[in-house]
Motif scaffolding. Structure first.
Motif, PDB file in Angstrom:
ATOM      1  N   PHE A   2      22.749  43.110  42.457  1.00  0.00           N
ATOM      2  CA  PHE A   2      23.113  42.056  41.515  1.00  0.00           C
ATOM      3  C   PHE A   2      22.505  40.710  41.898  1.00  0.00           C
ATOM      4  N   ARG A   3      22.151  40.535  43.153  1.00  0.00           N
ATOM      5  CA  ARG A   3      21.552  39.269  43.596  1.00  0.00           C
ATOM      6  C   ARG A   3      20.211  39.037  42.918  1.00  0.00           C
ATOM      7  N   LYS A   4      19.527  40.070  42.525  1.00  0.00           N
ATOM      8  CA  LYS A   4      18.237  39.929  41.856  1.00  0.00           C
ATOM      9  C   LYS A   4      18.402  39.352  40.448  1.00  0.00           C
ATOM     10  N   PHE A   5      19.541  39.601  39.818  1.00  0.00           N
ATOM     11  CA  PHE A   5      19.759  39.169  38.441  1.00  0.00           C
ATOM     12  C   PHE A   5      20.407  37.782  38.329  1.00  0.00           C
ATOM     13  N   ILE A   6      20.927  37.257  39.412  1.00  0.00           N
ATOM     14  CA  ILE A   6      21.597  35.943  39.371  1.00  0.00           C
ATOM     15  C   ILE A   6      20.638  34.842  38.909  1.00  0.00           C
ATOM     16  N   PRO A   7      19.410  34.726  39.455  1.00  0.00           N
ATOM     17  CA  PRO A   7      18.504  33.678  38.938  1.00  0.00           C
ATOM     18  C   PRO A   7      18.166  33.861  37.464  1.00  0.00           C
ATOM     19  N   LEU A   8      18.016  35.084  37.015  1.00  0.00           N
ATOM     20  CA  LEU A   8      17.710  35.329  35.610  1.00  0.00           C
ATOM     21  C   LEU A   8      18.874  34.911  34.716  1.00  0.00           C
ATOM     22  N   VAL A   9      20.081  35.229  35.095  1.00  0.00           N
ATOM     23  CA  VAL A   9      21.255  34.854  34.310  1.00  0.00           C
ATOM     24  C   VAL A   9      21.418  33.338  34.283  1.00  0.00           C
ATOM     25  N   LEU A  10      21.226  32.678  35.426  1.00  0.00           N
ATOM     26  CA  LEU A  10      21.318  31.223  35.468  1.00  0.00           C
ATOM     27  C   LEU A  10      20.241  30.574  34.581  1.00  0.00           C
ATOM     28  N   PHE A  11      19.039  31.118  34.639  1.00  0.00           N
ATOM     29  CA  PHE A  11      17.966  30.590  33.795  1.00  0.00           C
ATOM     30  C   PHE A  11      18.299  30.733  32.315  1.00  0.00           C
ATOM     31  N   LEU A  12      18.821  31.869  31.917  1.00  0.00           N
ATOM     32  CA  LEU A  12      19.175  32.078  30.517  1.00  0.00           C
ATOM     33  C   LEU A  12      20.312  31.161  30.074  1.00  0.00           C
ATOM     34  N   LEU A  13      21.289  30.921  30.934  1.00  0.00           N
ATOM     35  CA  LEU A  13      22.381  30.017  30.590  1.00  0.00           C
ATOM     36  C   LEU A  13      21.895  28.583  30.433  1.00  0.00           C
ATOM     37  N   VAL A  14      21.076  28.139  31.363  1.00  0.00           N
ATOM     38  CA  VAL A  14      20.580  26.768  31.310  1.00  0.00           C
ATOM     39  C   VAL A  14      19.655  26.578  30.104  1.00  0.00           C
ATOM     40  N   SER A  15      18.789  27.531  29.846  1.00  0.00           N
ATOM     41  CA  SER A  15      17.889  27.394  28.706  1.00  0.00           C
ATOM     42  C   SER A  15      18.662  27.427  27.388  1.00  0.00           C
ATOM     43  N   HIS A  16      19.724  28.196  27.322  1.00  0.00           N
ATOM     44  CA  HIS A  16      20.549  28.221  26.104  1.00  0.00           C
ATOM     45  C   HIS A  16      21.235  26.877  25.895  1.00  0.00           C
ATOM     46  N   LEU A  17      21.731  26.250  26.949  1.00  0.00           N
ATOM     47  CA  LEU A  17      22.373  24.944  26.815  1.00  0.00           C
ATOM     48  C   LEU A  17      21.369  23.880  26.378  1.00  0.00           C
ATOM     49  N   ALA A  18      20.185  23.934  26.922  1.00  0.00           N
ATOM     50  CA  ALA A  18      19.161  22.959  26.535  1.00  0.00           C
ATOM     51  C   ALA A  18      18.732  23.173  25.084  1.00  0.00           C
ATOM     52  N   TRP A  19      18.661  24.379  24.643  1.00  0.00           N
ATOM     53  CA  TRP A  19      18.242  24.682  23.274  1.00  0.00           C
ATOM     54  C   TRP A  19      19.310  24.283  22.257  1.00  0.00           C
ATOM     55  N   SER A  20      20.560  24.345  22.644  1.00  0.00           N
ATOM     56  CA  SER A  20      21.635  24.118  21.681  1.00  0.00           C
ATOM     57  C   SER A  20      21.901  22.642  21.405  1.00  0.00           C
ATOM     58  N   GLN A  21      21.286  21.724  22.155  1.00  0.00           N
ATOM     59  CA  GLN A  21      21.494  20.307  21.894  1.00  0.00           C
ATOM     60  C   GLN A  21      20.692  19.897  20.669  1.00  0.00           C
ATOM     61  N   GLN A  22      21.369  19.308  19.727  1.00  0.00           N
ATOM     62  CA  GLN A  22      20.706  18.881  18.504  1.00  0.00           C
ATOM     63  C   GLN A  22      20.964  17.401  18.293  1.00  0.00           C
ATOM     64  N   TYR A  23      19.920  16.705  17.907  1.00  0.00           N
ATOM     65  CA  TYR A  23      20.028  15.297  17.589  1.00  0.00           C
ATOM     66  C   TYR A  23      19.663  15.117  16.126  1.00  0.00           C
ATOM     67  N   ASN A  24      20.454  14.341  15.450  1.00  0.00           N
ATOM     68  CA  ASN A  24      20.181  14.049  14.052  1.00  0.00           C
ATOM     69  C   ASN A  24      19.651  12.629  13.953  1.00  0.00           C
ATOM     70  N   TYR A  25      18.341  12.501  13.879  1.00  0.00           N
ATOM     71  CA  TYR A  25      17.704  11.204  13.750  1.00  0.00           C
ATOM     72  C   TYR A  25      17.499  10.889  12.280  1.00  0.00           C
ATOM     73  N   ARG A  26      17.698   9.623  11.949  1.00  0.00           N
ATOM     74  CA  ARG A  26      17.425   9.160  10.597  1.00  0.00           C
ATOM     75  C   ARG A  26      16.353   8.093  10.678  1.00  0.00           C
ATOM     76  N   PHE A  27      15.343   8.228   9.868  1.00  0.00           N
ATOM     77  CA  PHE A  27      14.247   7.283   9.827  1.00  0.00           C
ATOM     78  C   PHE A  27      14.181   6.640   8.454  1.00  0.00           C
ATOM     79  N   HIS A  28      13.806   5.383   8.459  1.00  0.00           N
ATOM     80  CA  HIS A  28      13.600   4.663   7.204  1.00  0.00           C
ATOM     81  C   HIS A  28      12.267   3.942   7.315  1.00  0.00           C
TER      82      HIS A  28
END
Length: 102
Positions: A2-28
């Motif tokens: 299971f130690r081999k999969f810990i970095p992969l699981v951490l990478f997937l969790l962190v990348s999912h959190l970074a992907w889920s951030q959304q900013y709503n910008y308004r330009f005029h």
């Protein structure tokens, strides 16, 4: 094993959190109808009071986030009626802005 999969699981969790951030910008966008002298902007600076000074091909203007105030500059030449083109703006101090024009 299971130690081999810990970095992969951490990478997937962190990348999912970074992907889920959304900013709503308004330009005029602003144009001549809003008070801007020209859509061709050559220089923009912000002074210490929060005003945006905009150098355009149609002259100099100040924007206070609500409206434009235009400072029409014309050449002292009786042969031309054109406005001065502002190329460079430089804030020297709180109350002095140098304007480079041609």
């Amino acid at each position: 094993m299971f130690r081999k999969f810990i970095p992969l699981v951490l990478f997937l969790l962190v990348s999912h959190l970074a992907w889920s951030q959304q900013y709503n910008y308004r330009f005029h966008s602003y144009d001549e109808e809003d008070g801007l002298p020209s859509q061709e902007i050559n220089s923009i600076i912000e002074d210490s009071y929060g005003f945006l000074w905009i150098g355009t091909n149609g002259g100099l203007c100040r924007f206070d986030a609500y409206e434009f105030k235009t400072f029409p500059l014309t050449k002292n030449d009786s042969l031309t009626d054109s406005a001065i083109r502002i190329n460079v703006l430089l804030a020297v101090s709180d109350s002095i802005i140098l304007v480079g024009a041609d």
